[in-house]
Scaffold this motif. Sequence first.
Motif, mmCIF file in Angstrom:
data_model
loop_
_atom_site.group_PDB
_atom_site.id
_atom_site.type_symbol
_atom_site.label_atom_id
_atom_site.label_comp_id
_atom_site.label_asym_id
_atom_site.label_seq_id
_atom_site.Cartn_x
_atom_site.Cartn_y
_atom_site.Cartn_z
ATOM 1 N N MET A 1 0.886 -1.372 0.001
ATOM 2 C CA MET A 1 -0.086 0.042 0.040
ATOM 3 C C MET A 1 0.711 1.193 -0.152
ATOM 4 N N LEU A 2 0.527 2.357 -0.583
ATOM 5 C CA LEU A 2 1.192 3.531 -0.885
ATOM 6 C C LEU A 2 1.099 4.261 0.775
ATOM 7 N N THR A 3 0.155 4.374 1.168
ATOM 8 C CA THR A 3 -0.054 5.142 2.529
ATOM 9 C C THR A 3 -0.195 4.137 3.729
ATOM 10 N N LEU A 4 -0.011 4.751 4.898
ATOM 11 C CA LEU A 4 -0.053 3.967 5.948
ATOM 12 C C LEU A 4 -1.425 4.019 6.433
ATOM 13 N N SER A 5 -2.029 2.705 7.010
ATOM 14 C CA SER A 5 -3.479 2.817 7.434
ATOM 15 C C SER A 5 -3.567 3.624 8.897
ATOM 16 N N GLU A 6 -4.842 3.742 9.336
ATOM 17 C CA GLU A 6 -4.999 4.486 10.457
ATOM 18 C C GLU A 6 -4.268 3.888 11.810
ATOM 19 N N ASP A 7 -4.390 2.530 11.611
ATOM 20 C CA ASP A 7 -3.811 1.482 12.577
ATOM 21 C C ASP A 7 -2.351 1.681 12.526
ATOM 22 N N GLU A 8 -1.653 1.829 11.421
ATOM 23 C CA GLU A 8 -0.390 2.113 11.355
ATOM 24 C C GLU A 8 0.186 3.212 11.999
ATOM 25 N N ILE A 9 -0.551 4.267 11.683
ATOM 26 C CA ILE A 9 -0.355 5.566 12.294
ATOM 27 C C ILE A 9 -0.333 5.704 13.664
ATOM 28 N N LYS A 10 -1.400 4.779 14.117
ATOM 29 C CA LYS A 10 -1.434 4.820 15.579
ATOM 30 C C LYS A 10 -0.264 3.949 16.206
ATOM 31 N N GLU A 11 0.172 2.839 15.465
ATOM 32 C CA GLU A 11 1.302 2.082 16.027
ATOM 33 C C GLU A 11 2.589 2.896 15.922
ATOM 34 N N VAL A 12 2.870 3.736 14.996
ATOM 35 C CA VAL A 12 3.982 4.678 14.817
ATOM 36 C C VAL A 12 4.245 5.404 15.886
ATOM 37 N N THR A 13 2.984 6.442 16.064
ATOM 38 C CA THR A 13 2.871 7.451 16.749
ATOM 39 C C THR A 13 2.601 7.112 18.264
ATOM 40 N N GLN A 14 2.047 5.802 18.537
ATOM 41 C CA GLN A 14 1.468 5.625 20.123
ATOM 42 C C GLN A 14 0.668 6.478 20.498
ATOM 43 N N LYS A 15 -0.245 7.180 19.777
ATOM 44 C CA LYS A 15 -1.423 8.042 19.879
ATOM 45 C C LYS A 15 -2.531 7.869 19.163
#
Length: 76
Positions: A1-15
């Motif tokens: 996938m070209l962009t991060l999913s919402e879950d991946e953004i949550k995982e990266v930021t821990q927010k």
Amino acid sequence: MLTLSEDEIKEVTQKSTRKAQAKALEHMGVPFRTRPDKTIVVLRAALEASLGYATTNKGPPPPRVRLPKARGLLVR
């Protein structure tokens, strides 16, 4: 996938909130955009590049110049 999913953004930021995610991404130096519906878009390649995991297509190495054995004659 070209962009991060919402879950991946949550995982990266821990927010979990978008405002906190944006602040965390800014702190980490990850470029992102905000959509009109206020969701965050992070390109996978941008995340990898900012974290130092980017793969670049450098292409073939340049040709090497071969000097003759008598190169000592060229030195003054």
